[in-house]
Motif scaffolding. Structure first.
Motif, PDB file in Angstrom:
ATOM      1  N   GLU A 198       1.125  -0.729   0.326  1.00 43.57           N
ATOM      2  CA  GLU A 198      -0.021   0.212  -0.334  1.00 43.57           C
ATOM      3  C   GLU A 198       0.947   1.196   0.135  1.00 43.57           C
ATOM      4  O   GLU A 198       0.848   2.497  -0.594  1.00 43.57           O
ATOM      5  N   ARG A 199       2.239   1.039   0.502  1.00 46.43           N
ATOM      6  CA  ARG A 199       3.309   1.919   0.472  1.00 46.43           C
ATOM      7  C   ARG A 199       3.637   2.581  -0.625  1.00 46.43           C
ATOM      8  O   ARG A 199       3.580   2.159  -2.153  1.00 46.43           O
ATOM      9  N   ASP A 200       4.502   3.418  -1.162  1.00 48.36           N
ATOM     10  CA  ASP A 200       4.936   3.891  -2.639  1.00 48.36           C
ATOM     11  C   ASP A 200       6.393   4.486  -2.200  1.00 48.36           C
ATOM     12  O   ASP A 200       6.338   5.414  -1.543  1.00 48.36           O
ATOM     13  N   TYR A 201       7.230   3.580  -2.799  1.00 48.21           N
ATOM     14  CA  TYR A 201       8.509   3.200  -2.158  1.00 48.21           C
ATOM     15  C   TYR A 201       9.645   3.640  -3.699  1.00 48.21           C
ATOM     16  O   TYR A 201      10.260   3.847  -3.947  1.00 48.21           O
ATOM     17  N   ARG A 202       8.036   4.310  -4.579  1.00 50.40           N
ATOM     18  CA  ARG A 202       9.350   4.181  -6.032  1.00 50.40           C
ATOM     19  C   ARG A 202      10.335   5.653  -6.333  1.00 50.40           C
ATOM     20  O   ARG A 202      11.322   4.803  -6.455  1.00 50.40           O
ATOM     21  N   SER A 203      10.411   6.359  -5.370  1.00 51.88           N
ATOM     22  CA  SER A 203      11.001   7.512  -4.819  1.00 51.88           C
ATOM     23  C   SER A 203      12.408   6.597  -4.369  1.00 51.88           C
ATOM     24  O   SER A 203      13.680   7.448  -5.089  1.00 51.88           O
ATOM     25  N   LYS A 204      12.365   6.081  -3.472  1.00 48.17           N
ATOM     26  CA  LYS A 204      13.869   5.353  -3.013  1.00 48.17           C
ATOM     27  C   LYS A 204      14.385   4.884  -3.584  1.00 48.17           C
ATOM     28  O   LYS A 204      15.696   4.341  -3.784  1.00 48.17           O
ATOM     29  N   LEU A 205      13.184   3.756  -4.993  1.00 50.78           N
ATOM     30  CA  LEU A 205      14.061   2.855  -5.369  1.00 50.78           C
ATOM     31  C   LEU A 205      14.583   3.465  -6.691  1.00 50.78           C
ATOM     32  O   LEU A 205      16.028   2.920  -6.941  1.00 50.78           O
ATOM     33  N   LEU A 206      14.635   4.425  -6.702  1.00 47.79           N
ATOM     34  CA  LEU A 206      14.939   4.910  -8.012  1.00 47.79           C
ATOM     35  C   LEU A 206      16.511   5.499  -8.044  1.00 47.79           C
ATOM     36  O   LEU A 206      16.918   5.598  -8.564  1.00 47.79           O
ATOM     37  N   GLY A 207      15.566   6.122  -7.222  1.00 50.36           N
ATOM     38  CA  GLY A 207      17.714   7.399  -6.486  1.00 50.36           C
ATOM     39  C   GLY A 207      18.489   5.223  -6.154  1.00 50.36           C
ATOM     40  O   GLY A 207      19.782   6.275  -6.045  1.00 50.36           O
ATOM     41  N   TYR A 208      18.507   5.254  -5.298  1.00 50.38           N
ATOM     42  CA  TYR A 208      18.786   3.551  -5.412  1.00 50.38           C
ATOM     43  C   TYR A 208      19.635   2.688  -6.904  1.00 50.38           C
ATOM     44  O   TYR A 208      20.467   2.817  -6.919  1.00 50.38           O
ATOM     45  N   LEU A 209      18.339   3.259  -7.524  1.00 49.78           N
ATOM     46  CA  LEU A 209      19.160   2.587  -8.621  1.00 49.78           C
ATOM     47  C   LEU A 209      19.600   3.478 -10.068  1.00 49.78           C
ATOM     48  O   LEU A 209      21.048   2.957  -9.996  1.00 49.78           O
ATOM     49  N   LYS A 210      19.390   4.658  -9.239  1.00 45.73           N
ATOM     50  CA  LYS A 210      20.540   5.934  -9.554  1.00 45.73           C
ATOM     51  C   LYS A 210      22.145   5.660  -9.421  1.00 45.73           C
ATOM     52  O   LYS A 210      23.186   5.937 -10.039  1.00 45.73           O
ATOM     53  N   ASP A 211      22.327   5.393  -8.183  1.00 43.91           N
ATOM     54  CA  ASP A 211      23.213   5.218  -7.439  1.00 43.91           C
ATOM     55  C   ASP A 211      24.006   4.241  -7.603  1.00 43.91           C
ATOM     56  O   ASP A 211      25.325   4.159  -7.893  1.00 43.91           O
ATOM     57  N   ALA A 212      23.287   2.761  -8.234  1.00 43.44           N
ATOM     58  CA  ALA A 212      24.055   1.861  -8.478  1.00 43.44           C
ATOM     59  C   ALA A 212      24.247   1.013  -9.675  1.00 43.44           C
ATOM     60  O   ALA A 212      25.566   1.416 -10.186  1.00 43.44           O
ATOM     61  N   ILE A 213      23.670   2.204 -11.335  1.00 43.57           N
ATOM     62  CA  ILE A 213      24.069   3.121 -11.841  1.00 43.57           C
ATOM     63  C   ILE A 213      25.522   3.338 -12.541  1.00 43.57           C
ATOM     64  O   ILE A 213      26.113   3.404 -12.649  1.00 43.57           O
ATOM     65  N   GLN A 214      25.401   4.692 -11.333  1.00 38.87           N
ATOM     66  CA  GLN A 214      26.515   5.338 -11.613  1.00 38.87           C
ATOM     67  C   GLN A 214      28.170   4.567 -10.951  1.00 38.87           C
ATOM     68  O   GLN A 214      29.109   4.379 -11.372  1.00 38.87           O
ATOM     69  N   SER A 215      27.339   3.451  -9.842  1.00 37.61           N
ATOM     70  CA  SER A 215      28.592   2.649  -9.795  1.00 37.61           C
ATOM     71  C   SER A 215      29.133   1.416 -10.302  1.00 37.61           C
ATOM     72  O   SER A 215      30.304   1.333 -10.604  1.00 37.61           O
ATOM     73  N   GLU A 216      28.239   1.566 -11.384  1.00 41.26           N
ATOM     74  CA  GLU A 216      27.933  -0.006 -12.008  1.00 41.26           C
ATOM     75  C   GLU A 216      28.739   1.201 -13.559  1.00 41.26           C
ATOM     76  O   GLU A 216      30.237   1.067 -14.033  1.00 41.26           O
ATOM     77  N   THR A 217      28.930   2.042 -13.375  1.00 37.79           N
ATOM     78  CA  THR A 217      29.928   3.422 -14.862  1.00 37.79           C
ATOM     79  C   THR A 217      31.177   3.183 -13.883  1.00 37.79           C
ATOM     80  O   THR A 217      31.990   3.142 -14.624  1.00 37.79           O
ATOM     81  N   ASP A 218      30.767   4.004 -12.530  1.00 34.34           N
ATOM     82  CA  ASP A 218      32.251   4.525 -11.978  1.00 34.34           C
ATOM     83  C   ASP A 218      33.735   2.815 -12.107  1.00 34.34           C
ATOM     84  O   ASP A 218      35.075   3.234 -11.505  1.00 34.34           O
TER      85      ASP A 218
END
Length: 323
Positions: A288-308
């Motif tokens: 019932e909660r919406d964790y989209r913003s937090k999920l997308l934030g961590y995924l953005k960090d994951a993309i940056q980490s993969e790139t680095d």
């Protein structure tokens, strides 16, 4: 090799939930690798991380996040026989177990009620046969359903496989072998770094970005419907990253490649994917909660980490070439 594989595993059943002396477990290895691990340990093979480490890659289609099926190193390989009639499959499994003491089989677990993946996931799932019964076989399976399986060991009637064989899109048996060519670990490792850079720079990082972009476009209801699959996919995807981190801890990295830049990035990358997993698990418990913003934030960090990480590896290869 005096003790048979079935005797070994029945006396001391596998405990894949927790890391073994080499740090290997279901957090770092998939179902095929876990089965192969038991065979190789029984054969007194050492340095198994070298057998299982693979180049990094990434593909995505919509909300499906994927990586390639793993291959084996150090001269080991799998020979598959798939889409065969059930009676031939049964005959070959019986023959392999009698001759070698084990057999590897694979099938689509979506159609197999004795697995935890039944009517949940369409995929190629591997299981290890270690014994034969009059009307069935004994499997070692990381996804075996309780109470049929206890400590990953379970007795399955042939009928349970045969009933769903034809509708299981991919099925068959496989054998494990090793060629006689001497393998050089430094060369294998160099190839894996090169392949990781090529695969991630050419399309992997873009596929990861496409996956995140698809999540942004997907409705809340659709994400909730797909949470279980998302959790499964991310867990499978990050396993290889965890195995790379484990290779560092177990001092498997060839000396010329022990460089703090990428080693630090691997740890950061694994931590980031753990945060992604944590959000998905929390969201599944609280739909019932919406964790989209937090999920997308961590995924953005994951993309940056993969790139680095890939940048560090590319620079390391370039420096090595210039020397």
């Amino acid at each position: 090799m005096n003790v048979s594989l079935k005797e070994k595993l029945k006396k001391q059943p596998p405990n894949w939930r927790f890391p073994d002396h080499s740090g290997l477990c279901e957090r770092t290895l998939d179902c095929l690798q876990l089965s192969v691990k038991e065979i190789l340990e029984w054969q007194h093979q050492r340095e198994l991380i070298k057998v299982f480490l693979n180049p990094l890659d990434c593909t995505s289609t919509g909300l499906l996040l994927r990586r390639k099926q793993p291959v084996l190193n150090q001269g080991w390989y799998i020979t598959k026989n798939d889409s065969i009639p059930f009676e031939y499959f049964k005959h070959k499994v019986q023959s392999e177990v009698k001759q070698n003491g084990y057999c590897l089989i694979f099938f689509n677990p979506y159609h197999m009620p004795f697995t935890n993946y039944y009517e949940r996931y369409h995929l190629k799932h591997w299981s290890l046969v270690i014994d034969l019964k009059t009307d069935g076989l004994v499997l070692v399976d990381e996804a075996g359903k309780k109470p049929i399986f206890e400590q990953f060991l379970g007795e399955i009637p042939w009928e349970a496989l045969e009933q769903n064989w034809e509708i299981s899109a991919e099925f068959g048996f496989a054998t494990l072998a090793q060629n006689n060519v001497n393998t050089n670990w430094d060369d294998e490792f160099t190839y894996m770094i090169q392949q990781s850079v090529n695969q991630m720079q050419q399309e992997g990082l873009q596929h990861l970005q496409n996956f995140v972009s698809e999540l942004k476009r997907t409705t809340h209801h659709q994400i909730i419907t797909n949470l279980e699959t998302l959790e499964f996919d991310v867990h499978y995807f990050r396993r290889l990253r965890e195995l790379w981190k484990n290779a560092i801890h177990q001092r498997v990295i060839p000396t010329p490649y022990i460089q703090p830049g990428w080693i630090e990035e691997i740890h950061h990358l694994c931590n980031t994917w753990s945060l992604v997993m944590g959000v998905l698990m929390k969201w599944k418990r609280q739909p019932e909660r919406d964790y989209r913003s937090k999920l997308l934030g961590y995924l953005k960090d994951a993309i940056q980490s993969e790139t680095d990480l890939i940048t560090e590896w590319a620079n390391m290869l370039r420096s090595e070439k210039d020397e």
